[in-house]
Design an enzyme around this catalytic site. Structure first.
Site, PDB file in Angstrom:
ATOM      1  N   ARG A  52      -3.044  10.529   4.911  1.00 54.74           N
ATOM      2  CA  ARG A  52      -1.569  11.395   4.863  1.00 54.74           C
ATOM      3  C   ARG A  52      -1.022  11.375   3.424  1.00 54.74           C
ATOM      4  O   ARG A  52      -0.517  12.238   2.933  1.00 54.74           O
ATOM      5  CB  ARG A  52      -0.864  10.829   5.884  1.00 54.74           C
ATOM      6  CG  ARG A  52       0.225  11.825   6.045  1.00 54.74           C
ATOM      7  CD  ARG A  52       0.897  11.454   7.453  1.00 54.74           C
ATOM      8  NE  ARG A  52       2.301  11.844   7.505  1.00 54.74           N
ATOM      9  CZ  ARG A  52       2.654  13.029   7.935  1.00 54.74           C
ATOM     10  NH1 ARG A  52       1.681  13.973   8.500  1.00 54.74           N
ATOM     11  NH2 ARG A  52       3.753  13.364   7.735  1.00 54.74           N
ATOM     12  N   LYS A  68       0.851  -1.265  -0.005  1.00 55.63           N
ATOM     13  CA  LYS A  68      -0.090   0.032   0.045  1.00 55.63           C
ATOM     14  C   LYS A  68       0.836   1.278   0.013  1.00 55.63           C
ATOM     15  O   LYS A  68       0.759   2.112  -0.761  1.00 55.63           O
ATOM     16  CB  LYS A  68      -1.016   0.075   1.314  1.00 55.63           C
ATOM     17  CG  LYS A  68      -1.606   1.417   1.453  1.00 55.63           C
ATOM     18  CD  LYS A  68      -2.294   1.352   2.793  1.00 55.63           C
ATOM     19  CE  LYS A  68      -1.711   1.488   3.925  1.00 55.63           C
ATOM     20  NZ  LYS A  68      -1.071   3.224   4.162  1.00 55.63           N
ATOM     21  N   ASN A  69       1.743   1.393   0.835  1.00 54.98           N
ATOM     22  CA  ASN A  69       2.759   2.365   0.882  1.00 54.98           C
ATOM     23  C   ASN A  69       3.523   2.886  -0.078  1.00 54.98           C
ATOM     24  O   ASN A  69       4.024   3.963  -0.339  1.00 54.98           O
ATOM     25  CB  ASN A  69       3.589   2.364   2.317  1.00 54.98           C
ATOM     26  CG  ASN A  69       2.723   2.545   3.787  1.00 54.98           C
ATOM     27  OD1 ASN A  69       1.617   2.826   3.492  1.00 54.98           O
ATOM     28  ND2 ASN A  69       3.316   2.536   4.610  1.00 54.98           N
ATOM     29  N   ASP A  88       5.045  -0.100  11.991  1.00 52.95           N
ATOM     30  CA  ASP A  88       3.804  -0.135  11.497  1.00 52.95           C
ATOM     31  C   ASP A  88       3.704  -1.930  11.941  1.00 52.95           C
ATOM     32  O   ASP A  88       2.627  -2.408  11.707  1.00 52.95           O
ATOM     33  CB  ASP A  88       3.908  -0.506   9.953  1.00 52.95           C
ATOM     34  CG  ASP A  88       3.488   1.042   9.363  1.00 52.95           C
ATOM     35  OD1 ASP A  88       3.227   1.785  10.345  1.00 52.95           O
ATOM     36  OD2 ASP A  88       3.567   1.231   8.269  1.00 52.95           O
ATOM     37  N   PRO A  91       3.412  16.305  11.659  1.00 48.31           N
ATOM     38  CA  PRO A  91       3.229  17.384  10.857  1.00 48.31           C
ATOM     39  C   PRO A  91       4.038  17.213   9.456  1.00 48.31           C
ATOM     40  O   PRO A  91       4.271  16.013   9.175  1.00 48.31           O
ATOM     41  CB  PRO A  91       4.243  18.433  11.685  1.00 48.31           C
ATOM     42  CG  PRO A  91       5.156  17.263  12.568  1.00 48.31           C
ATOM     43  CD  PRO A  91       4.292  16.038  12.801  1.00 48.31           C
ATOM     44  N   ASP A  94       6.311  19.539   8.268  1.00 41.77           N
ATOM     45  CA  ASP A  94       7.207  20.513   8.183  1.00 41.77           C
ATOM     46  C   ASP A  94       8.441  20.414   6.970  1.00 41.77           C
ATOM     47  O   ASP A  94       8.731  21.037   6.587  1.00 41.77           O
ATOM     48  CB  ASP A  94       7.515  21.301   9.705  1.00 41.77           C
ATOM     49  CG  ASP A  94       8.209  20.034  10.436  1.00 41.77           C
ATOM     50  OD1 ASP A  94       7.513  18.989  10.287  1.00 41.77           O
ATOM     51  OD2 ASP A  94       8.952  20.188  11.228  1.00 41.77           O
ATOM     52  N   LEU A  95       8.960  19.079   7.427  1.00 42.15           N
ATOM     53  CA  LEU A  95      10.006  18.600   6.764  1.00 42.15           C
ATOM     54  C   LEU A  95       9.788  18.523   5.315  1.00 42.15           C
ATOM     55  O   LEU A  95      10.533  19.044   4.287  1.00 42.15           O
ATOM     56  CB  LEU A  95      10.525  17.355   7.120  1.00 42.15           C
ATOM     57  CG  LEU A  95      11.229  17.167   8.440  1.00 42.15           C
ATOM     58  CD1 LEU A  95      11.606  15.598   8.745  1.00 42.15           C
ATOM     59  CD2 LEU A  95      12.038  18.279   8.860  1.00 42.15           C
ATOM     60  N   CYS A 115      -4.135   8.230   9.868  1.00 49.46           N
ATOM     61  CA  CYS A 115      -4.270   7.442  11.185  1.00 49.46           C
ATOM     62  C   CYS A 115      -4.138   8.397  12.284  1.00 49.46           C
ATOM     63  O   CYS A 115      -3.041   9.026  12.229  1.00 49.46           O
ATOM     64  CB  CYS A 115      -3.393   6.305  11.346  1.00 49.46           C
ATOM     65  SG  CYS A 115      -4.162   4.736  10.440  1.00 49.46           S
TER      66      CYS A 115
HETATM   67  C1  UD1 Z   1       4.964   6.448   6.549  1.00 52.93           C
HETATM   68  C2  UD1 Z   1       4.316   5.301   6.341  1.00 52.93           C
HETATM   69  C3  UD1 Z   1       3.684   4.875   7.727  1.00 52.93           C
HETATM   70  C4  UD1 Z   1       4.863   4.476   8.649  1.00 52.93           C
HETATM   71  C5  UD1 Z   1       5.696   5.721   8.706  1.00 52.93           C
HETATM   72  C6  UD1 Z   1       7.160   5.254   9.342  1.00 52.93           C
HETATM   73  C7  UD1 Z   1       3.179   5.839   4.348  1.00 52.93           C
HETATM   74  C8  UD1 Z   1       1.715   6.150   3.536  1.00 52.93           C
HETATM   75  N1  UD1 Z   1       2.980   5.739   5.537  1.00 52.93           N
HETATM   76  O1  UD1 Z   1       4.578   7.708   7.077  1.00 52.93           O
HETATM   77  O2  UD1 Z   1       2.990   3.760   7.434  1.00 52.93           O
HETATM   78  O3  UD1 Z   1       4.120   4.312   9.934  1.00 52.93           O
HETATM   79  O4  UD1 Z   1       6.167   5.882   7.107  1.00 52.93           O
HETATM   80  O5  UD1 Z   1       7.617   3.844   8.768  1.00 52.93           O
HETATM   81  O6  UD1 Z   1       3.993   5.403   3.657  1.00 52.93           O
HETATM   82  N2  UD1 Z   1       7.495  14.167  11.038  1.00 52.93           N
HETATM   83  C9  UD1 Z   1       7.713  15.400  11.043  1.00 52.93           C
HETATM   84  N3  UD1 Z   1       7.604  16.341  10.016  1.00 52.93           N
HETATM   85  C10 UD1 Z   1       7.559  16.030   8.815  1.00 52.93           C
HETATM   86  C11 UD1 Z   1       7.424  14.582   8.438  1.00 52.93           C
HETATM   87  C12 UD1 Z   1       7.304  13.722   9.649  1.00 52.93           C
HETATM   88  O7  UD1 Z   1       7.796  15.748  12.213  1.00 52.93           O
HETATM   89  O8  UD1 Z   1       7.391  16.673   7.959  1.00 52.93           O
HETATM   90  C13 UD1 Z   1       7.763  12.987  11.974  1.00 52.93           C
HETATM   91  C14 UD1 Z   1       6.216  12.197  12.031  1.00 52.93           C
HETATM   92  O9  UD1 Z   1       5.390  12.849  12.853  1.00 52.93           O
HETATM   93  C15 UD1 Z   1       6.744  10.797  12.726  1.00 52.93           C
HETATM   94  C16 UD1 Z   1       8.321  10.867  12.448  1.00 52.93           C
HETATM   95  O10 UD1 Z   1       8.658  12.047  11.656  1.00 52.93           O
HETATM   96  O11 UD1 Z   1       7.027  11.132  14.198  1.00 52.93           O
HETATM   97  C17 UD1 Z   1       8.312   9.868  11.052  1.00 52.93           C
HETATM   98  O12 UD1 Z   1       7.065   9.902  10.158  1.00 52.93           O
HETATM   99  P1  UD1 Z   1       7.372   9.543   8.573  1.00 52.93           P
HETATM  100  O13 UD1 Z   1       8.537   8.644   8.500  1.00 52.93           O
HETATM  101  O14 UD1 Z   1       7.231  11.064   7.921  1.00 52.93           O
HETATM  102  O15 UD1 Z   1       6.081   8.879   8.250  1.00 52.93           O
HETATM  103  P2  UD1 Z   1       4.888   9.052   7.239  1.00 52.93           P
HETATM  104  O16 UD1 Z   1       5.768   9.215   5.990  1.00 52.93           O
HETATM  105  O17 UD1 Z   1       4.040   9.985   7.635  1.00 52.93           O
END
Ligand code: UD1
Length: 419
Positions: free
Chosen positions: A92, A22-23, A306, A122, A124-125, A116
């Site tokens: 997301r 899915k991801n 996950d 966030p 921001d990155l 979820c």
């Molecule tokens: C993706 C997966 C999700 C998985 C996660 C970590 C998809 C659709 N989802 O989510 O199933 O659990 O990777 O393996 O692919 N963060 C920030 N700022 C940002 C981006 C992220 O603070 O701009 C934080 C998030 O809140 C979290 C951490 O970074 O605490 C990691 O998140 P991230 O790896 O970005 O997860 P997703 O891409 O949302």
């Protein structure tokens, strides 16, 4: 809202074909926006999240048709660069249309995402990376308004921590930027290399994906391509843990052990015998009760967040005490109280859950709270005494293809109750 009725205590025997991830599917689908030529994707899972993204892509003007698990996408003309709240809030991954729209059209207005409820999450990155590539970014009433009228340019982007979504988003935007983009501290999840493979098949110039430094040299345009989505490692791990709870022996086809990173040796240590076969993996439970085991979730190749909820369900009936530390998301233990309703002994303190294994769980009505947490309840139910009713199954429909069919064909007593 549909429910799942599960009667526990039946071992699982048989074969399950693992679906496409899915991801990964969601990100390669977003990549279709980057070209005015067709993108054909194979091994795409038929999931609610995929349908949701197709609705969003249709709103941008993308033609889509499914034939089995092959999805043909054609973004010949982008008819709208607006991604409205209703279509983005539930998932997301929809936010990842921002980069491609900006790269191709020079502007986009995309709602801030949902997904979820497992923490603040966030973006921001993502936004800082787009700004480093020359975009102007403003937030207005829940929307991100980004503009780059004369196109994006290459940039050096060093992420302060690993983010899967931000790494993918940066790659998606950088492929059509002028010059070279270097992404440092990139996520190494297998889905990153899968997206890079798809983009390269479309004519992009990306190297290093799968490692910590990714280089993207921008090209003028992308062209038609075919790509096969890699196997879903989370679905793979979840069915392995189902064997850990229910017992029996399962052959999982169309998947690979190396996709699981640290989860594979961890599962072996608990007492699962895992064998690579020509087409996938064979899993057997070697002891009556599994051994307790401590894990810490980490970016790939560490133990995946996950699979944390499913692992907790498995440890609920293991022999001994396990600790589970969640370092990626700050609010990802919502399954713990639900598992406790079934008799699990779990205490949560900050980012650590301590699980004291009990001999057996008891079926109970429980509530699915998010996608992976829902699967942990299904896994717990497969080993529990009596019936468990899992409410709010729509979470599972977002991420596990034909779940009840796959489990039932291996002997599980599982049924969907329509309401
Ligand atoms: C993706 C997966 C999700 C998985 C996660 C970590 C998809 C659709 N989802 O989510 O199933 O659990 O990777 O393996 O692919 N963060 C920030 N700022 C940002 C981006 C992220 O603070 O701009 C934080 C998030 O809140 C979290 C951490 O970074 O605490 C990691 O998140 P991230 O790896 O970005 O997860 P997703 O891409 O949302």
């Amino acid at each position: 809202m549909d429910k799942l009725a599960i009667i526990g205590g039946r071992p699982l025997f048989g074969e399950i074909a693992i679906s496409g991830a899915k991801n990964s599917a969601l990100k390669v689908m977003a990549a279709s926006l980057l070209s005015d030529e067709a993108l054909t994707l194979h091994n795409v899972p038929r999931l609610a999240d995929v349908d949701m993204l197709l609705r969003l892509l249709a709103q941008h003007g993308v033609d889509a048709s499914f034939e089995g698990s092959t999805l043909r996408l054609n973004a010949k003309t982008i008819t709208s660069t607006l991604a409205p709240y209703d279509l983005v809030r539930k998932m997301r991954a929809s936010f990842n249309v921002l980069g491609p729209l900006l790269a191709r059209e020079g502007a986009a207005k995309v709602s801030l995402p949902g997904g979820c409820a497992i923490g603040a999450r966030p973006v921001d990155l993502h936004l800082k990376a787009l700004e480093a590539m020359g975009a102007s970014v403003a937030l207005d009433e829940g929307y991100v308004i980004a503009e780059a009228p004369s196109g994006l340019h290459g940039a050096e982007i060093a992420f302060p921590f690993v983010s899967v979504g931000a790494t993918e988003h940066t790659m998606l935007a950088a492929v059509l930027a002028r010059g070279e983009t270097v992404i440092e501290n990139a996520a190494r999840e297998p889905e990153i290399a899968d997206l890079a493979d798809c983009l390269n098949a479309m004519g992009a110039d990306i190297s290093g994906a799968g490692g910590t430094t990714i280089r993207v040299t921008g090209v003028d345009r992308l062209h038609t391509a075919e790509h096969r989505v890699l196997p879903d490692r989370i679905e793979t791990g979840a069915y392995m843990m189902a064997v850990g709870v229910a017992g029996g022996e399962l052959t999982l086809t169309e998947t690979r052990g190396e996709l699981l990173g640290a989860a594979l040796p961890a599962l072996e240590e608990t007492g699962l015998h895992i064998e690579e076969t020509e087409t996938g993996l064979r899993i057997r439970k070697t002891t009556d009760r599994l051994h307790a085991m401590d894990i810490v979730t980490e970016p790939f190749p560490g133990f995946p967040t996950d699979l944390q909820a499913q692992f907790m369900a498995m440890m609920a009936t293991a022999e001994g005490v396990s600790t589970i530390k969640e370092t990626i998301f700050e609010n990802r233990f919502m399954h713990a109280p639900e598992l406790s309703r079934m008799g699990a002994q779990i205490s949560v303190d900050g980012e650590t859950a301590t699980v004291r294994g009990v001999e057996r769980l008891k079926g109970a009505p429980v509530m699915a709270t998010d996608l992976r947490a829902s699967m942990s309840l299904v896994i717990a139910a497969l080993g529990a005494e009596g019936q468990t009713m899992v409410n709010r199954v729509y979470h599972l429909d977002r991420g596990f293809e034909r779940l009840e069919e796959k489990l039932a064909q291996c002997g599980a007593l599982i049924e969907r109750v329509k309401e």
